[in-house]
Each structure stands twice: as structure tokens, then as C-alpha cells.
Design a protein around this motif. Structure first.
Motif: not given
Length: 216
Positions: A54-60, A45-51, A13-24
Motif C-alpha cells: 500500500g505504500s508508494d515509496i520505499d523510504g525518505v 532491474s533491481g527491486e527492494r523487497l522491503t516496500r 572481506l569478499k564479494v560473491e554472487p547472491l542466490d535469489q532465495k537468500d535475498a532479504k
């Protein structure tokens, strides 16, 4: 599955900038580094916030192969999915995949995610091939990484006769399978039909085709 609304009905529907404080789920960072000549440079660089800690990976990523030991002559089939993805505004042909939970092993994560997304119950391939080295999805852009987990789904077992996925209310996934030997030609066909091809699917298809053509 057939009871779900068509994933092709989704649209951006739309694309807009994302404020860092709102990033989940992900954020952008600026990396300052020195090159081989000692020159200071920067990199976005982009980084996930979900790792998990103690884990060495984000997922599988999951390479799930359907086999029926009572039918040894049948061609093995690979489990694939169709899922609409907002970043590319297209339905993507993917392998099953998912983020790892805290204190969860890659093998356990893969078995859990395959069951949730497809209903299939898989077993990790033995002999050292079940778990891949850590792979980085797009290292020029982000630090997201994963391990590929190879699972076998025994189609002679009762739990795999009529698999029922356990999708969350924001997941719209169509699971299907094709003969592994047809993966390259199917990728070419899907592209012509307007589907996007996940790099893991495309790379696997290309590897199989290279092995066939070079008779490895």
C-alpha cells in the motif's frame, strides 16, 4: 559519535554472487517490454523487497536544517552523516534517511528516522515545501524511490541541546552539520579526502551553487 568505533575501520572481506532465495533486502528481476517500434526487449532491474503493502515509496531522505530563532543572523546548517557503505567500500557523506514502516506517513518516517539517527527532533516545513514529489534513485537500474522531507530543527528547544542518537547495533553513523552555503566547497574537499558523496548531497550542493552563481 565519539564513543563509537571509527567507521573507517570497516572493510570489505569478499564479494560473491547472491542466490535469489537468500535475498532479504533486494533482488534482481528480468523485465520484458516492447520499445516504440514494437520490438520485444529485456531489461535487468533491481527491486527492494522491503516496500510495505500500500505504500508508494520505499523510504525518505531528510533535509534537516538547524536554526536558532534567537540567533536570526546565523547561517542555517544542514545535518549530514558519515556512514561506511559496503557496495562502494567507502565512507559516504549522506543526509539522514530511512525505510518507511507499514501505514507510516513520509512525514512521520522522517521525524522518526532523524531522531533515531541523530537525536534531533525536527518539524516538517509548512507551506507545501515539506514533502517532495516521488523521486527515483537510479531508474536505469532499479525501482527504488523516496520522498525528500524538509525538516527544521529548532536549536533553542531543550530536546535539541544535547541530542543522543538511538542507533541499532549494526548502525555506525557519525552525525555532523555544516553551513548550508558551504556545501559545494565541502563536497569538493571531501572527495579529495577519499569520501564518497551521496547523490542527494551532491545534487543539493550543486543546486545551491547554481542558485548562487546565477543569483536566482
Amino acid at each position: 559519535m565519539s564513543s563509537q568505533p571509527s567507521i573507517n575501520n570497516s572493510k570489505v572481506l569478499k564479494v560473491e554472487p547472491l542466490d535469489q532465495k537468500d535475498a532479504k533486502w533486494a533482488t534482481l528481476v528480468k523485465i520484458t517490454y516492447t520499445d516504440p517500434h514494437g520490438v520485444e526487449r529485456t531489461w535487468e532491474s533491481g527491486e527492494r523487497l522491503t516496500r510495505p503493502a500500500g505504500s508508494d515509496i520505499d523510504g525518505v531522505g531528510i533535509c534537516a536544517i538547524l536554526r536558532d530563532p534567537t540567533k536570526p543572523d546565523e547561517s542555517p546548517r544542514i545535518v549530514l552523516q558519515k556512514q561506511w557503505r559496503p557496495p562502494v567500500n567507502a565512507t559516504v557523506i549522506e543526509i539522514p534517511a530511512g525505510l518507511i514502516d507499514p501505514n507510516e506517513s513520509p512525514e512521520t518516517c522522517a521525524i522518526r528516522e532523524l531522531k533515531e539517527e541523530s537525536g534531533y527532533v525536527g518539524e516538517v516545513v509548512e507551506g507545501g515545501f515539506g514533502v517532495s514529489p516521488i523521486m527515483f534513485n537510479d531508474p536505469g537500474f532499479c525501482n527504488t524511490n523516496l520522498r525528500m522531507i524538509h525538516l527544521t530543527v529548532d536549536m533553542s528547544k531543550p530536546e535539541n541541546q544535547n541530542p543522543v542518537p538511538e542507533l541499532e547495533d549494526n548502525e555506525f553513523i557519525e552525525t555532523f552539520s555544516i553551513p548550508l552555503t558551504d556545501l559545494w566547497s565541502e563536497c569538493k574537499r571531501w572527495e579529495k579526502e577519499g569520501y564518497a558523496i551521496d547523490a542527494r548531497v551532491g545534487t543539493m550542493a550543486e543546486g545551491i551553487e547554481v542558485a548562487k552563481r546565477l543569483r536566482l
